[in-house]
Structure formats: structure tokens, C-alpha cells
Design an enzyme around this catalytic site. Structure first.
Site, PDB file in Angstrom:
ATOM      1  N   ASP A   1     -12.831  -0.510  -7.210  1.00 14.86           N
ATOM      2  CA  ASP A   1     -11.664   0.231  -7.699  1.00 14.86           C
ATOM      3  C   ASP A   1     -10.635  -0.721  -8.305  1.00 14.86           C
ATOM      4  OD1 ASP A   1     -10.341   2.559  -8.321  1.00 14.86           O
ATOM      5  OD2 ASP A   1      -9.347   2.741  -6.376  1.00 14.86           O
TER       6      ASP A   1
ATOM      7  N   LEU B   1       4.539   4.459   1.495  1.00 14.09           N
ATOM      8  CA  LEU B   1       4.203   3.802   0.238  1.00 14.09           C
ATOM      9  C   LEU B   1       3.307   4.661  -0.645  1.00 14.09           C
ATOM     10  CD1 LEU B   1       3.532   0.159   1.510  1.00 14.09           C
ATOM     11  CD2 LEU B   1       5.560   1.014   0.317  1.00 14.09           C
TER      12      LEU B   1
ATOM     13  N   GLY C   1      -6.515   8.542   3.272  1.00 14.35           N
ATOM     14  CA  GLY C   1      -5.491   8.070   4.189  1.00 14.35           C
ATOM     15  C   GLY C   1      -4.116   7.931   3.576  1.00 14.35           C
TER      16      GLY C   1
ATOM     17  N   GLY D   1      -3.795   8.757  -0.334  1.00 15.19           N
ATOM     18  CA  GLY D   1      -4.976   8.990  -1.145  1.00 15.19           C
ATOM     19  C   GLY D   1      -5.909   9.955  -0.454  1.00 15.19           C
TER      20      GLY D   1
ATOM     21  N   LYS E   1      -1.994   0.998   7.067  1.00 14.43           N
ATOM     22  CA  LYS E   1      -2.828   2.051   6.485  1.00 14.43           C
ATOM     23  C   LYS E   1      -3.348   2.932   7.616  1.00 14.43           C
ATOM     24  CE  LYS E   1      -5.302   1.381   2.861  1.00 14.43           C
ATOM     25  NZ  LYS E   1      -6.343   0.961   1.876  1.00 14.43           N
TER      26      LYS E   1
ATOM     27  N   THR F   1      -0.486   5.281   3.426  1.00  9.86           N
ATOM     28  CA  THR F   1      -0.053   3.888   3.515  1.00  9.86           C
ATOM     29  C   THR F   1       1.447   3.841   3.764  1.00  9.86           C
ATOM     30  OG1 THR F   1      -1.786   3.289   1.928  1.00  9.86           O
ATOM     31  CG2 THR F   1      -0.087   1.650   2.370  1.00  9.86           C
TER      32      THR F   1
END
Length: 224
Positions: free
Chosen positions: A142, A19, A25, A22, A44, A27
Site C-alpha cells: 500500500d 488520527l 481499525g 480504515g 492502532k 488510529t
């Protein structure tokens, strides 16, 4: 081909697609093979883009805080439900509910503007999700369109990605400067200086409102 594809985590969560990724990590989309119909879920993986020991500790702490936060906010339909937190072969994973729908960045395309009425309606929906975490004295840190999902099932706005979340002290102030984390344009000035508070998330929501009204990304706006 990524080595994670096709793996089964915890003997249960079968990885089928990537998916995103970042700083701290990656996803993955997975199938829960212990439930009828093998429904989709999100896995994750803690995988910081650094070899620095102090950065690793920060990443690990944030990852654990995300898991704790999702546990604390469990059973609220505006927050993804946590399904598992586990370690396997030296790797850490967080498994959570998959929200089917689209994120708000697809609605807030650059150059597209919304009427005042629609903007108010959008902000009210976002604030409903934000109210949930503020009742627990949490800062998301965020909030931005890509971290707000429009759920296909009922059209509600769901707040996702708690990888930057922070628990505040009862007086609503951090006791010491925190890690500078967030997205430029949506990040409040005090947050950029390392002193976020509950109003920092309100600032981010306000910037989304300005974006919807003007059709401009927050970091491209001109300031007086």
C-alpha cells in the site's frame, strides 16, 4: 465524543486525539506517560468494520503481521519503531513511534507538477525506505503518498502503515492467491489479481513518480 478519547491503554498510553480510521481499525495519537515529557506515540486499534467471522480472521492476521514486521525492521530510522503490542479488555492494540512531519500527499497536490530533477530526488528518497523492507523479503502492498511521511526533524521520507504487509517465500512468489488489498491507481496489476511480488511495490513508486511529473492522480490517467 468518541469513547476512546481520554482512555489510558496498558496503564501507559493516554489517548488524546484521533488520527484516522480504515477498514480494519482506528488510529489514535497518545502520550507515553512512562517517559519524561510524555512524548507522543501512535496507537492502532484493531476494529474491523464487519461482523463476518472470516473477515475478522483476516483483519486479525494482518494486524499481527504488522506487529511482527515492525519488530523485524526495528532500529531502522526509515521505519516507525514498535513500542508495544497488547490486548486489553478484549481489544488489540499496536503502539508505535509517532513521526512528526507531513505526508507526501501534501506535496503532491493535484495540478502541481515537479521538475524531472526533483522527481528523481523524491523517488530516490522513497526507494531508500523501500530497500529496507525488500531486504527482508517483504511487500508493503500500500505504497502511496499518504503512507510516506516527510519527517520534520531531518526531511527524510519514512514509510508508514504496514497494515497490508506480506512476507514472501524465498522464490519471491506467493504460493496461493492472497487477499486483494491496496489502493487503486497505485496497485500493480498482479497485486490486484492476488499475486503480488517485490516488483509490485516498485510499480507503486513509479506511479508516484508519474503523479509528480503530471500533477494527475494515477486512477485518473488515460491509458493507451
Amino acid at each position: 465524543m468518541d469513547l476512546m478519547l481520554g482512555k489510558t491503554i496498558g496503564g501507559r498510553y493516554h489517548i488524546i486525539d484521533k488520527l484516522g480510521e480504515g477498514t480494519y481499525g482506528q488510529t489514535w495519537l497518545a502520550e507515553d506517560q512512562h517517559l519524561l515529557g510524555s512524548p507522543d506515540c501512535v496507537v492502532k486499534q484493531l476494529k474491523p468494520e464487519t461482523t463476518d467471522a472470516s473477515e475478522w480472521e483476516i483483519a486479525k492476521r494482518l494486524f499481527e503481521e504488522e506487529a511482527k514486521t515492525l519488530q523485524e525492521l526495528a532500529k531502522n530510522d526509515l521505519i516507525p519503531q514498535i513500542m508495544a503490542y497488547l490486548e486489553e479488555n478484549g481489544q488489540r492494540y499496536l503502539v508505535q513511534e509517532y513521526i512528526q512531519g507531513h505526508d507526501l500527499s501534501q506535496e503532491l497536490e493535484r495540478g502541481q507538477t515537479f521538475s524531472e530533477t526533483l522527481v528523481i530526488e523524491l523517488l530516490q528518497q522513497i526507494l531508500q525506505a523501500l530497500e529496507v523492507i525488500q531486504q527482508h523479503n517483504l511487500i508493503h502492498r500500500d505504497i502511496k503518498p499518504s503512507n510516506l511521511m516527510r519527517r520534520k526533524q531531518d526531511g527524510k521520507v519514512v514509510l508508514i502503515d504496514f497494515g497490508a504487509v506480506k512476507k514472501l517465500q524465498p522464490d519471491n512468489q506467493p504460493t496461493a492467491p492472497t487477499v486483494r488489498i491496496g489502493t487503486p491507481g497505485y496497485m500493480a496489476p498482479e497485486q490486484a489479481k492476488g499475486y503480488p511480488n517485490l516488483s509490485s511495490d516498485i510499480y507503486a513508486v513509479g506511479m508516484i513518480g508519474i503523479q509528480a511529473l503530471t500533477g494527475e492522480l494515477p486512477n485518473t490517467l488515460q491509458w493507451d
